[in-house]
Write a protein that holds these residues in place. Structure first.
Motif, PDB file in Angstrom:
ATOM      1  N   VAL A 234       1.007  -1.253  -0.153  1.00 46.27           N
ATOM      2  CA  VAL A 234       0.100   0.051   0.089  1.00 46.27           C
ATOM      3  C   VAL A 234       0.795   1.290   0.182  1.00 46.27           C
ATOM      4  O   VAL A 234       0.605   2.310  -0.781  1.00 46.27           O
ATOM      5  CB  VAL A 234      -0.934   0.082   1.245  1.00 46.27           C
ATOM      6  CG1 VAL A 234      -1.617   1.204   1.253  1.00 46.27           C
ATOM      7  CG2 VAL A 234      -1.876  -1.019   1.064  1.00 46.27           C
ATOM      8  N   VAL A 235       1.966   1.467   0.705  1.00 45.05           N
ATOM      9  CA  VAL A 235       2.740   2.497   0.889  1.00 45.05           C
ATOM     10  C   VAL A 235       3.550   2.721  -0.429  1.00 45.05           C
ATOM     11  O   VAL A 235       3.667   3.674  -0.786  1.00 45.05           O
ATOM     12  CB  VAL A 235       3.887   2.054   2.082  1.00 45.05           C
ATOM     13  CG1 VAL A 235       4.946   3.509   1.750  1.00 45.05           C
ATOM     14  CG2 VAL A 235       3.173   2.263   3.438  1.00 45.05           C
ATOM     15  N   PHE A 236       3.849   1.718  -1.087  1.00 47.25           N
ATOM     16  CA  PHE A 236       4.716   1.714  -2.239  1.00 47.25           C
ATOM     17  C   PHE A 236       3.772   2.207  -3.412  1.00 47.25           C
ATOM     18  O   PHE A 236       4.014   3.111  -4.214  1.00 47.25           O
ATOM     19  CB  PHE A 236       4.958   0.234  -2.861  1.00 47.25           C
ATOM     20  CG  PHE A 236       5.727   0.382  -4.291  1.00 47.25           C
ATOM     21  CD1 PHE A 236       6.949   0.631  -4.446  1.00 47.25           C
ATOM     22  CD2 PHE A 236       5.076  -0.092  -5.563  1.00 47.25           C
ATOM     23  CE1 PHE A 236       7.561   0.866  -5.572  1.00 47.25           C
ATOM     24  CE2 PHE A 236       5.804   0.013  -6.578  1.00 47.25           C
ATOM     25  CZ  PHE A 236       6.924   0.349  -6.765  1.00 47.25           C
ATOM     26  N   ILE A 237       2.513   1.706  -3.510  1.00 46.10           N
ATOM     27  CA  ILE A 237       1.441   2.176  -4.316  1.00 46.10           C
ATOM     28  C   ILE A 237       1.291   3.687  -4.021  1.00 46.10           C
ATOM     29  O   ILE A 237       0.949   4.697  -4.997  1.00 46.10           O
ATOM     30  CB  ILE A 237       0.121   1.520  -4.508  1.00 46.10           C
ATOM     31  CG1 ILE A 237       0.369   0.058  -4.799  1.00 46.10           C
ATOM     32  CG2 ILE A 237      -0.961   2.169  -5.139  1.00 46.10           C
ATOM     33  CD1 ILE A 237      -0.823  -0.958  -4.728  1.00 46.10           C
ATOM     34  N   CYS A 238       0.949   4.285  -2.658  1.00 48.24           N
ATOM     35  CA  CYS A 238       0.862   5.651  -2.519  1.00 48.24           C
ATOM     36  C   CYS A 238       1.919   6.623  -2.912  1.00 48.24           C
ATOM     37  O   CYS A 238       1.682   7.488  -3.775  1.00 48.24           O
ATOM     38  CB  CYS A 238       0.566   5.649  -0.833  1.00 48.24           C
ATOM     39  SG  CYS A 238      -0.943   5.106  -0.325  1.00 48.24           S
ATOM     40  N   ILE A 239       3.139   6.015  -2.720  1.00 46.50           N
ATOM     41  CA  ILE A 239       4.510   6.716  -3.098  1.00 46.50           C
ATOM     42  C   ILE A 239       4.427   7.078  -4.775  1.00 46.50           C
ATOM     43  O   ILE A 239       4.856   7.996  -5.440  1.00 46.50           O
ATOM     44  CB  ILE A 239       5.645   6.275  -2.462  1.00 46.50           C
ATOM     45  CG1 ILE A 239       5.581   6.518  -0.976  1.00 46.50           C
ATOM     46  CG2 ILE A 239       6.902   7.173  -3.221  1.00 46.50           C
ATOM     47  CD1 ILE A 239       6.810   5.727  -0.163  1.00 46.50           C
ATOM     48  N   SER A 240       4.350   5.697  -5.252  1.00 43.90           N
ATOM     49  CA  SER A 240       4.305   5.790  -6.726  1.00 43.90           C
ATOM     50  C   SER A 240       2.924   6.622  -7.476  1.00 43.90           C
ATOM     51  O   SER A 240       3.365   7.439  -8.436  1.00 43.90           O
ATOM     52  CB  SER A 240       4.008   4.316  -7.315  1.00 43.90           C
ATOM     53  OG  SER A 240       5.055   3.545  -6.708  1.00 43.90           O
TER      54      SER A 240
END
Length: 608
Positions: free
Chosen positions: A198-204
């Motif tokens: 989820v964090v990776f998707i948010c940052i991306s």
């Protein structure tokens, strides 16, 4: 004599080799991935989704990234201290066990009792936050239904209404604990993987909405100045609290000498990277003063019309809170197990289930206390009661590193009473042969001759007592300096010169005591992992921890005092009389019949 005997009882230490960790103990089932997942799950919780935005909005602005950097450095100071102990002592209990071996029984009990309160309160606060977040997602359905059908509390010291949702999630997490350490670690691995995704998707996704001009609006990158960065660091520090759960799992680790230090360092590094990345993206998407206080990430993407990412943030928040709660509950049964095995709590808490290899009764008691606390208290009340025990434990662990490093080598081996093979596994006590004893005496004689010329190379009893005395004075001076910085410097009654001079004097005293301690001979024994730059790093950790403790409210100290009074009653009415260390001292004091038979010859030889 009675007072001296009582004082010795309080200061008696535990030998790790005398602690039974045999077949009826905890199962060695946790590898590096398991330990890291447990640490990250405990550390990387609500801070991503709430804390970063709150600090950016109210305290540090876009410079919140430097607040997280300073907080990570302070946490790392404590982390390396835990890593050294975790590598050399493969016994559950974390700071409690370390203090028992290095400092003494009374201090160890205080630390263990404080850690119990922090874990219970921490788990309860996460359960309450989980309930509140879910209630927000369903537009207040649960809180409204409970308030209308059950009622609300009339007393201010209780929450607004009985939180049955928080009670329920606490019970579910208790069942996960009962299933065993491996099941808990697998659950944490799953939750951590979802959280990272989820964090990776948010940052991306946030890369498509960044606007560098947001860092130059209304005060720029440092709208609150460097003072805001420091104040934000004090808040961000609590985002890294929780890595000590790795040290508590030492006895269940397959290769603790290698995996415990690595897991602690990986946990702190990965947590810092995630917090930093989230903070950077958040402050680049929207100006810091427009960040939503209750749901920063979700509000930022909602403002940009990205509803899918907003939904993912909501899912990630629930998963992160669930993992954080399990991480808070995980240490409680292991800590009570360690204290009961040492005789300081009732022996029923030292029983391990033969199938799940966990103390089930401890899990049930921990879950029940957590559930009841979450049922009756609000999140604000719980948050006020957190952190003091953790900071106290951090302080004692740093002090214990110094004391063990400067303790004479023979006393260290008597306390630890164990050795390590190349895989880091614990071996049995070494059998000292006559040849090795003769060699030891020759080396010791040679060192004595050299010490006349260049001074002692190995610590002695006198040098150790000097280190212990100055470490205690250093802690007291740090407390006085922190108290003056917290309350005296901000006072309008004192002129400027009366604010500067005491700070200068206290700082000089701290530097001088550090130099005195550093001049004493250290142990050169090889360890699987050693804290670098001793005593500077542990002393710096002590100062930082004490300063953070001084930032807590008086109400927190009062609540901690009440919990401490209850703990003192438990110790003085039960623990001090049933302590295993006391039984070992009584056994050691009994004379061996062979030594009695040899005694007349020895006496006669002395006369001759």
């Amino acid at each position: 004599m009675a007072c001296l005997s009582f004082w010795k009882r309080l200061g008696r230490t535990r030998k790790t080799g005398d602690i039974d960790t045999g077949a009826d103990g905890l199962a060695k089932c946790l590898g590096l991935v398991d330990l890291t997942a447990i640490g990250i799950g405990s550390t990387l919780g609500v801070g991503i989704y709430v804390l970063a935005g709150d600090v950016a909005k109210t305290t540090a602005g876009p410079a919140v990234v430097f607040s997280f950097l300073l907080a990570a450095v302070v946490s790392l100071l404590s982390g390396v201290c835990y890593a050294e102990f975790g590598a050399r002592m493969h016994i559950t209990g974390s700071a409690y066990t370390y203090a028992y071996v290095a400092v003494g029984e009374f201090i160890a009990f205080i630390i263990g009792w404080s850690m119990l309160a922090e874990c219970i309160i921490g788990a309860s606060s996460v359960a309450t936050a989980w309930s509140g977040y879910l209630d927000v997602l369903v537009n207040g359905t649960f809180s409204t239904a409970i308030s209308e059908n059950v009622g609300t509390f009339r007393w201010d010291f209780l929450g607004g209404y009985p939180d049955f949702v928080a009670f329920g999630i606490s019970c579910v997490m208790t069942l996960a604990l009962i299933m065993g350490a491996k099941f808990s670690s697998l659950t944490m691995i799953l939750f951590t993987a979802i959280n990272f995704t989820v964090v990776f998707i948010c940052i991306s996704a946030g890369l498509f909405y960044i606007d560098v001009e947001n860092w130059s609006l209304d005060g720029g990158f440092f709208p609150f100045g460097f003072a805001g960065v420091l104040k934000g660091a004090a808040t961000c520090f609590y985002a890294f609290v929780g890595f000590d759960v790795i040290a508590i799992s030492s006895e269940e680790a397959k290769n603790p000498s290698r995996d415990i230090p690595l897991a602690i360092m990986l946990t702190l590094l990965l947590s810092f990277l995630v917090y930093t990345g989230t903070s950077l993206i958040l402050t680049l998407i929207v100006p810091y003063y427009e960040i939503s206080a209750s749901a920063p990430l979700a509000g930022a993407f909602l403002a940009k019309g990205s509803y899918m990412v907003t939904y993912l943030v909501a899912v990630g928040s629930m998963v992160a809170l669930t993992a954080s709660m399990l991480g808070c509950l995980f240490p409680i049964p292991r800590l009570t197990f360690a204290m009961a095995r040492d005789g300081l709590l009732c022996p029923m808490f030292a029983h391990v289930h033969p199938t799940t290899k966990v103390p089930i009764l401890n899990c049930i008691v921990a879950g029940s206390l957590t559930a009841l606390t979450a049922l009756f208290l609000s999140l604000e009340q719980l948050v006020e009661m957190m952190s003091i025990g953790t900071l106290l434990a951090y302080t004692l662990v740093a002090a214990s590193v110094i004391l063990l490093r400067y303790k004479p080598i023979d006393e260290q081996r008597n306390l630890l009473d164990e050795s390590f093979d190349e895989k880091g596994a614990t071996n049995q006590k070494k059998d000292t042969t006559d040849a090795s004893m003769e060699l030891h005496n020759l080396v010791k004689k040679d060192l004595t001759e050299k010490e006349r010329l260049v001074g002692p190379r190995e610590p002695t009893g006198a040098s150790y007592h000097k280190v212990a005395k100055f470490t205690f004075i250093f802690a007291v001076t740090s407390f006085l300096l922190s108290a003056f910085l917290t309350y005296g410097v901000v006072s309008r009654l004192l002129p400027t010169w009366m604010k500067i001079i005491p700070v200068f004097i206290f700082a000089i005293m701290l530097v001088l005591m550090t130099v005195v301690i550093a001049k004493q001979p250290q142990s050169t024994e090889e360890l699987p992992f050693k804290v670098p730059f001793v005593p500077i790093l542990p002393l710096l950790s002590i100062s930082c921890d004490i300063h953070l403790m001084m930032q807590l409210s008086p109400a927190t100290w009062i609540r901690f005092g009440l919990w401490l009074i209850l703990g003192l009653a438990v110790y003085f009415f039960y623990g001090i009389w049933h302590s295993k260390a006391g039984e070992e001292e009584d056994d050691d004091s009994k004379l061996n019949p062979e030594s009695i038979a040899d005694e007349p010859d020895v006496i006669q030889g002395n006369y001759e």
